[in-house]
Design a protein around this motif. Structure first.
Motif, short mmCIF file in Angstrom:
data_model
loop_
_atom_site.label_atom_id
_atom_site.label_comp_id
_atom_site.label_asym_id
_atom_site.label_seq_id
_atom_site.Cartn_x
_atom_site.Cartn_y
_atom_site.Cartn_z
N LEU A 1 21.87 44.19 -35.40
CA LEU A 1 21.28 43.73 -34.01
C LEU A 1 20.93 45.16 -33.32
CD1 LEU A 1 24.05 41.14 -32.80
CD2 LEU A 1 21.54 41.03 -33.24
N LEU B 1 16.31 44.52 -23.17
CA LEU B 1 17.61 44.39 -23.99
C LEU B 1 18.19 45.82 -23.90
CD1 LEU B 1 16.97 41.89 -26.78
CD2 LEU B 1 17.77 41.15 -24.53
N LEU C 1 24.25 43.16 -26.71
CA LEU C 1 24.28 42.58 -28.02
C LEU C 1 25.83 42.74 -28.58
CD1 LEU C 1 21.59 44.74 -29.65
CD2 LEU C 1 21.50 42.44 -28.97
N LEU D 1 27.42 39.80 -27.10
CA LEU D 1 27.13 38.49 -27.79
C LEU D 1 27.85 38.34 -29.05
CD1 LEU D 1 24.64 36.52 -28.18
CD2 LEU D 1 23.65 38.15 -29.86
N CYS E 1 23.56 34.92 -35.49
CA CYS E 1 23.66 36.00 -34.30
C CYS E 1 22.33 36.00 -33.66
CB CYS E 1 23.85 37.44 -34.75
SG CYS E 1 25.78 37.73 -35.35
N ARG F 1 21.60 32.82 -31.99
CA ARG F 1 22.24 32.78 -30.56
C ARG F 1 21.90 33.75 -29.45
NH1 ARG F 1 27.83 31.61 -29.36
NH2 ARG F 1 28.19 31.70 -27.39
N LEU F 2 21.42 34.78 -29.85
CA LEU F 2 20.52 35.49 -28.92
C LEU F 2 19.46 34.96 -28.42
CD1 LEU F 2 20.20 38.22 -27.31
CD2 LEU F 2 19.14 39.18 -29.39
N CYS G 1 20.66 32.22 -26.02
CA CYS G 1 21.02 32.74 -24.80
C CYS G 1 19.74 33.30 -23.86
CB CYS G 1 21.93 34.09 -24.91
SG CYS G 1 23.49 33.89 -25.44
N LYS G 2 18.73 33.53 -24.42
CA LYS G 2 17.69 33.95 -23.78
C LYS G 2 16.77 32.75 -23.13
CE LYS G 2 15.49 37.06 -22.06
NZ LYS G 2 15.77 35.86 -20.98
N LEU H 1 23.98 35.08 -20.46
CA LEU H 1 24.90 35.70 -21.38
C LEU H 1 25.91 36.16 -20.41
CD1 LEU H 1 25.49 37.13 -24.06
CD2 LEU H 1 24.13 39.17 -23.39
N LEU I 1 11.54 36.69 -30.44
CA LEU I 1 13.04 36.23 -31.26
C LEU I 1 12.68 35.04 -32.04
CD1 LEU I 1 15.29 36.61 -28.34
CD2 LEU I 1 15.12 38.00 -30.44
#
Length: 626
Positions: free
Chosen positions: A248, A266, A271, A274, A299, A302-303, A306-307, A312, A339
């Motif tokens: 990440l 970011l 990270l 997360l 992962c 999941r990012l 969240c975005k 987050l 992403l």
């Protein structure tokens, strides 16, 4: 996109070559742990943080250090206060958003020195420590003592001009703060374990000088930092978890930040947060080498989730949404699209990164030479050669003596091969006496950092007063000869030989150095380092030798010569203020030893006038007369 266990295992082996095997990561951590522990008994204990402190050595990673201020101590409430010499502050979260607090002065403001009062600001009838004034004072103080070392304010940190090192000079509370109390007992699967949670809460919390951006009282707010807790949590990761975390970070530094529209959106802390949430929500058995690709893709997804929902939550204080108002619509949509494309490409999107661009093109067989030579010897030895000799090598030995792996023995050999100061007992004493003496004799040959005076101080510390006096007399005679060079016509080669015998202008001794005379050692929190002009230091050492030989007549002669030199140096434009300060301090100590209290008080007072930030023992010694 499906991946077989074989694909994951090959990728795992490849990452161990590129990022570091379990043993390599352990070796890096041992080095930084020894560094942190070596500072624990100094005036300014510190904690390595960031990627390097976590055991990763990624391209472009800077060196982050949390330096704990020794002047302040923070408590949750006045009921918990235990008074000592430090300035006491109380948390005040009434007007602060989650994860932030104001720090109210508990100590009587009239008892504070002026430089501490200047960092305070009155607000609603309270004296609050301003995070903004605190940082300004810190950068001014560090640059005053280290001229030529330029620093910039970077968020809560002080950074060098090349942005390679970040110093966060923080405050400490030994208690677990109330805002994070729910974290201890909230529902979770397996990780972190109750034992790990208990260990973390005993470490307390830190406070870094930065407020909530956009707040009315931003300059008065301090952010609650859980850096120690986060480091402990990352140390508990399996190696597969750590590699996913590293992936990440590589994604952020080498791919996302290379896109102009995405740079800065970011940060590494997002990270890390997360990873904590994902780890808490999953069984630890998921994090296996043969499952690393699905783990990482989980992962990444999941990012993306969240975005998409702009959510987050802070891991320890979930009331703080780290993504709240963080992005505008354009930034949010751009990052979401990026992403999504990354999820479609899978791990092959790392082909555009500097670190992992050659995946699939090199064999995935992890060799000992790759791990030990490329990853360990290069990065760790470089760190050892620049830093480890400044700290207590006994701690390194203690850590590594209980680790029987070949890697650990390799670390110890590298550290032990470097010059250091060591203070053993019994059978080892003579061995290390000879070792230290040989190191000092090398210093005399090049006269590095006033090698002659180091050697004299070394002999004095071992009660070899006559040898010390002989060397001082010889050195001072050469200094006198050199001062007359302008009166004689010497060949250039002869001049160079003569100058090589003359002491360097200053002697710098760090607190804890074994060659510091006992008379110069002071209780914490004073005299982290002593920077004194070499010639006054020579006269002072000669006085000490004569004093302990009970030759008081010569002792008074030495004081008269020391006084003449100190006064002469005081009027010299070439002398640094810190050296003038310590020159006065030496003279005051010598006079006090002979019972000349009136004159001793006079010179301690003169030293205290130069000591603007009260970092030496001048004011402390002066108060002993009252």
């Amino acid at each position: 996109m499906s991946h077989s266990k074989t694909d994951s295992l090959n990728f795992y082996k490849y990452l161990c070559q590129k990022i570091g095997s379990r043993a390599i990561v352990k070796g890096r951590r041992l080095i930084y742990i020894s560094r942190d522990l070596g500072s624990s008994d100094t005036f300014t204990p510190h904690i390595a943080s960031g990627s390097k402190g976590e055991g990763l050595d990624l391209k472009g990673s800077d060196f982050d250090v949390m330096i704990i201020s020794p002047l302040y101590v923070v408590y949750k409430s006045d009921k918990d206060v235990v008074q000592d010499w430090r300035t006491v502050l109380l948390m005040d979260t009434e007007d602060s958003p989650p994860c932030f607090t104001q720090l109210q002065l508990y100590t009587n403001v009239n008892n504070l020195p002026n430089f501490l009062k200047q960092q305070l600001q009155q607000h609603r009838g309270k004296h609050l420590l301003s995070s903004e004034l605190y940082k300004s004072h810190m950068i001014e103080q560090m640059q005053a003592f280290y001229s030529g070392f330029k620093l910039n304010i970077h968020g809560p940190c002080l950074s060098d001009i090349n942005d390679k090192m970040d110093f966060a000079i923080c405050l400490k509370c030994d208690q677990w703060v109330s805002q994070a109390q729910p974290w201890i007992s909230r529902p979770r699967l397996i990780w972190p374990s109750p034992e790990l949670i208990s260990k973390i809460t005993l470490c307390g919390t830190l406070f870094v000088p930065i407020g909530n951006k956009g707040s009315v009282n931003e300059n008065l707010q301090w952010r609650i930092s859980f850096s120690v807790a986060e480091k402990i949590l990352i140390y508990s990761f399996s190696h597969t978890q750590l590699l996913c975390y590293a992936l990440l970070k590589i994604l952020l530094k080498e791919i996302v930040n290379e896109e102009g529209d995405l740079k800065g959106l970011l940060c590494s802390y997002f990270l890390k947060t997360l990873m904590f949430w994902i780890s808490e929500a999953n069984e630890t058995s998921v994090w296996r080498p043969d499952n690393i690709i699905p783990c990482f893709m989980g992962c990444l997804k999941r990012l993306l989730y969240c975005k998409e929902y702009s959510t987050l939550l802070h891991y320890f204080i979930p009331d703080n949404n780290l993504f709240y108002l963080r992005f505008n619509n354009k930034q949010r949509n751009t990052l979401i699209n990026f992403l999504k494309q990354s999820c479609q490409k899978g791990i092959m999107f790392f082909s555009s990164s500097l670190t992992l661009h050659d995946y699939r093109r090199i064999p995935c067989k992890t060799t000992r030479s790759v791990c030990a030579k490329n990853l360990f010897t290069g990065s760790i030895k470089g760190y050892l050669s620049s830093s480890i000799n400044r700290y207590n090598l006994v701690l390194v030995f203690t850590l590594l003596n209980h680790c029987k792996s070949e890697l650990s023995r390799c670390i110890f050999k590298l550290a032990f091969a470097l010059p250091h100061v060591y203070n053993p007992n019994n059978k080892q004493r003579y061995k290390f006496y000879k070792h230290n003496l040989s190191q000092l004799l090398v210093g005399v040959q090049s006269d590095a950092e006033s090698g002659w005076m180091y050697l004299v101080s070394f002999f004095y510390g071992h009660n070899n007063y006559l040898s010390s006096i002989d060397i001082i007399n010889y050195t001072l005679s050469k200094y006198t000869d050199e001062s007359c060079l302008s009166k004689f016509s010497l060949k250039q080669t002869d001049t160079q030989k003569l100058i090589s015998l003359i002491p360097s202008p200053y002697v710098v001794l760090r607190k804890g150095n074994s060659v510091i005379p006992m008379e110069l050692k002071s209780p914490q929190p004073f005299d982290l380092f002593i920077a004194v002009s070499a010639i006054p230091f020579a006269h002072f050492l000669r006085f000490l030798c004569c004093y302990h030989l009970h030759d008081f007549r010569t002792s008074r002669y030495c004081i008269s010569k020391l006084s003449e030199t100190v006064i002469e140096y005081n009027h010299s434009r070439e002398q640094k203020p810190i050296a003038i300060l310590y020159n006065f301090l030496l003279l005051g100590i010598a006079l006090q030893m002979l019972g000349e209290t009136y004159l001793a008080r006079k010179y301690f007072r003169m030293a205290a006038q130069y000591d603007q930030y009260c970092v030496t023992s001048a004011t402390f010694r002066l108060r002993q007369f009252s």
